[in-house]
Design a protein around this motif. Sequence first.
Motif, PDB file in Angstrom:
ATOM      1  N   SER A 118       0.864  -1.188   0.000  1.00 28.07           N
ATOM      2  CA  SER A 118       0.000   0.000   0.000  1.00 28.07           C
ATOM      3  C   SER A 118       0.898   1.235   0.000  1.00 28.07           C
ATOM      4  CB  SER A 118      -0.910   0.010   1.230  1.00 28.07           C
ATOM      5  OG  SER A 118      -0.165   0.290   2.396  1.00 28.07           O
ATOM      6  N   TRP A 119       0.312   2.375  -0.299  1.00 27.24           N
ATOM      7  CA  TRP A 119       1.104   3.608  -0.238  1.00 27.24           C
ATOM      8  C   TRP A 119       1.540   3.850   1.205  1.00 27.24           C
ATOM      9  CZ3 TRP A 119      -0.722   7.405   2.897  1.00 27.24           C
ATOM     10  CH2 TRP A 119      -2.071   7.389   3.208  1.00 27.24           C
ATOM     11  N   ARG A 120       0.769   3.345   2.166  1.00 23.69           N
ATOM     12  CA  ARG A 120       1.156   3.489   3.575  1.00 23.69           C
ATOM     13  C   ARG A 120       2.448   2.706   3.871  1.00 23.69           C
ATOM     14  NH1 ARG A 120      -4.451   3.120   3.791  1.00 23.69           N
ATOM     15  NH2 ARG A 120      -5.462   4.875   4.796  1.00 23.69           N
ATOM     16  N   ASP A 121       2.610   1.542   3.228  1.00 24.09           N
ATOM     17  CA  ASP A 121       3.838   0.761   3.402  1.00 24.09           C
ATOM     18  C   ASP A 121       5.053   1.561   2.928  1.00 24.09           C
ATOM     19  OD1 ASP A 121       2.444  -1.506   4.348  1.00 24.09           O
ATOM     20  OD2 ASP A 121       2.159  -2.255   2.304  1.00 24.09           O
ATOM     21  N   ILE A 122       4.919   2.234   1.814  1.00 26.32           N
ATOM     22  CA  ILE A 122       6.021   3.036   1.281  1.00 26.32           C
ATOM     23  C   ILE A 122       6.304   4.209   2.200  1.00 26.32           C
ATOM     24  CG2 ILE A 122       6.761   4.509  -0.638  1.00 26.32           C
ATOM     25  CD1 ILE A 122       5.142   2.595  -2.458  1.00 26.32           C
ATOM     26  N   LEU A 123       5.260   4.867   2.668  1.00 28.39           N
ATOM     27  CA  LEU A 123       5.422   5.995   3.581  1.00 28.39           C
ATOM     28  C   LEU A 123       6.088   5.546   4.889  1.00 28.39           C
ATOM     29  CD1 LEU A 123       4.873   8.998   3.749  1.00 28.39           C
ATOM     30  CD2 LEU A 123       2.653   8.470   4.739  1.00 28.39           C
ATOM     31  N   LYS A 124       5.695   4.395   5.410  1.00 31.46           N
ATOM     32  CA  LYS A 124       6.304   3.852   6.628  1.00 31.46           C
ATOM     33  C   LYS A 124       7.783   3.573   6.410  1.00 31.46           C
ATOM     34  CE  LYS A 124       6.109  -0.069   9.791  1.00 31.46           C
ATOM     35  NZ  LYS A 124       5.563  -1.390  10.023  1.00 31.46           N
ATOM     36  N   TRP A 125       8.135   2.981   5.275  1.00 34.62           N
ATOM     37  CA  TRP A 125       9.522   2.694   4.949  1.00 34.62           C
ATOM     38  C   TRP A 125      10.337   3.986   4.884  1.00 34.62           C
ATOM     39  CZ3 TRP A 125      12.703   3.930   0.798  1.00 34.62           C
ATOM     40  CH2 TRP A 125      13.920   3.226   0.737  1.00 34.62           C
ATOM     41  N   LEU A 126       9.779   5.011   4.222  1.00 37.16           N
ATOM     42  CA  LEU A 126      10.475   6.297   4.124  1.00 37.16           C
ATOM     43  C   LEU A 126      10.658   6.939   5.495  1.00 37.16           C
ATOM     44  CD1 LEU A 126       8.777   7.801   0.950  1.00 37.16           C
ATOM     45  CD2 LEU A 126      11.186   7.144   1.193  1.00 37.16           C
ATOM     46  N   TYR A 127       9.637   6.860   6.320  1.00 31.68           N
ATOM     47  CA  TYR A 127       9.697   7.413   7.673  1.00 31.68           C
ATOM     48  C   TYR A 127      10.802   6.735   8.476  1.00 31.68           C
ATOM     49  CZ  TYR A 127       8.308   8.557  12.440  1.00 31.68           C
ATOM     50  OH  TYR A 127       8.299   8.969  13.730  1.00 31.68           O
ATOM     51  N   GLU A 128      10.836   5.402   8.426  1.00 32.49           N
ATOM     52  CA  GLU A 128      11.853   4.665   9.170  1.00 32.49           C
ATOM     53  C   GLU A 128      13.257   4.976   8.652  1.00 32.49           C
ATOM     54  OE1 GLU A 128      10.488   0.618   8.830  1.00 32.49           O
ATOM     55  OE2 GLU A 128       8.942   0.924  10.362  1.00 32.49           O
ATOM     56  N   LYS A 129      13.392   5.080   7.346  1.00 31.35           N
ATOM     57  CA  LYS A 129      14.684   5.390   6.740  1.00 31.35           C
ATOM     58  C   LYS A 129      15.133   6.805   7.149  1.00 31.35           C
ATOM     59  CE  LYS A 129      17.184   4.623   2.541  1.00 31.35           C
ATOM     60  NZ  LYS A 129      18.105   3.584   2.898  1.00 31.35           N
ATOM     61  N   ALA A 130      14.216   7.744   7.149  1.00 27.88           N
ATOM     62  CA  ALA A 130      14.546   9.129   7.532  1.00 27.88           C
ATOM     63  C   ALA A 130      14.936   9.231   8.999  1.00 27.88           C
ATOM     64  CB  ALA A 130      13.367  10.047   7.239  1.00 27.88           C
ATOM     65  N   ASN A 131      14.351   8.414   9.847  1.00 22.55           N
ATOM     66  CA  ASN A 131      14.651   8.466  11.280  1.00 22.55           C
ATOM     67  C   ASN A 131      15.919   7.730  11.665  1.00 22.55           C
ATOM     68  OD1 ASN A 131      12.635  10.158  12.275  1.00 22.55           O
ATOM     69  ND2 ASN A 131      11.139   8.517  12.114  1.00 22.55           N
ATOM     70  N   LYS A 132      16.476   6.942  10.753  1.00 21.37           N
ATOM     71  CA  LYS A 132      17.728   6.253  11.022  1.00 21.37           C
ATOM     72  C   LYS A 132      18.927   7.181  10.828  1.00 21.37           C
ATOM     73  CE  LYS A 132      16.334   1.544  10.022  1.00 21.37           C
ATOM     74  NZ  LYS A 132      16.516   0.384   9.151  1.00 21.37           N
TER      75      LYS A 132
END
Length: 133
Positions: A118-132
């Motif tokens: 889902s687009w939410r999966d992509i957004l979650k991945w981006l969020y996690e990547k940005a917070n690392k």
Amino acid sequence: MSKNVITVHIDDRLIKVKELFEKNSFHHLMVINDKGELAAVISDRDYTKAIHPNIDKPSATVKDLATLNKRVHQIVKREAVVIAEHASLKAVIQMFYENKISCLPVVDSNKRPVGVISWRDILKWLYEKANKQ
């Protein structure tokens, strides 16, 4: 990608779709044919449009409730936009962008559903990547 793929058969009745949407917290069901191949996707919006609005009300008539006897193939579009299980993230994003869809079924080489993005999966991945960082 969510690997918890719940499917309905193209000839299942909407009462089954209703039960699955109520039991689970997702917005799309993968629709399979007799060969187990992905035939379509049914969204909670597709379902809501197909049933009578009085279904869950005490005032529901027999005719209202009869809309739950419709079969899945009567309300879905048969041209599901899909992506192969080993596709790149770039290809996934491109599919979302070009097709204006909210979920993307992931299929194996036999066209069987193995996941959904889902687009939410992509957004979650981006969020996690940005917070690392």
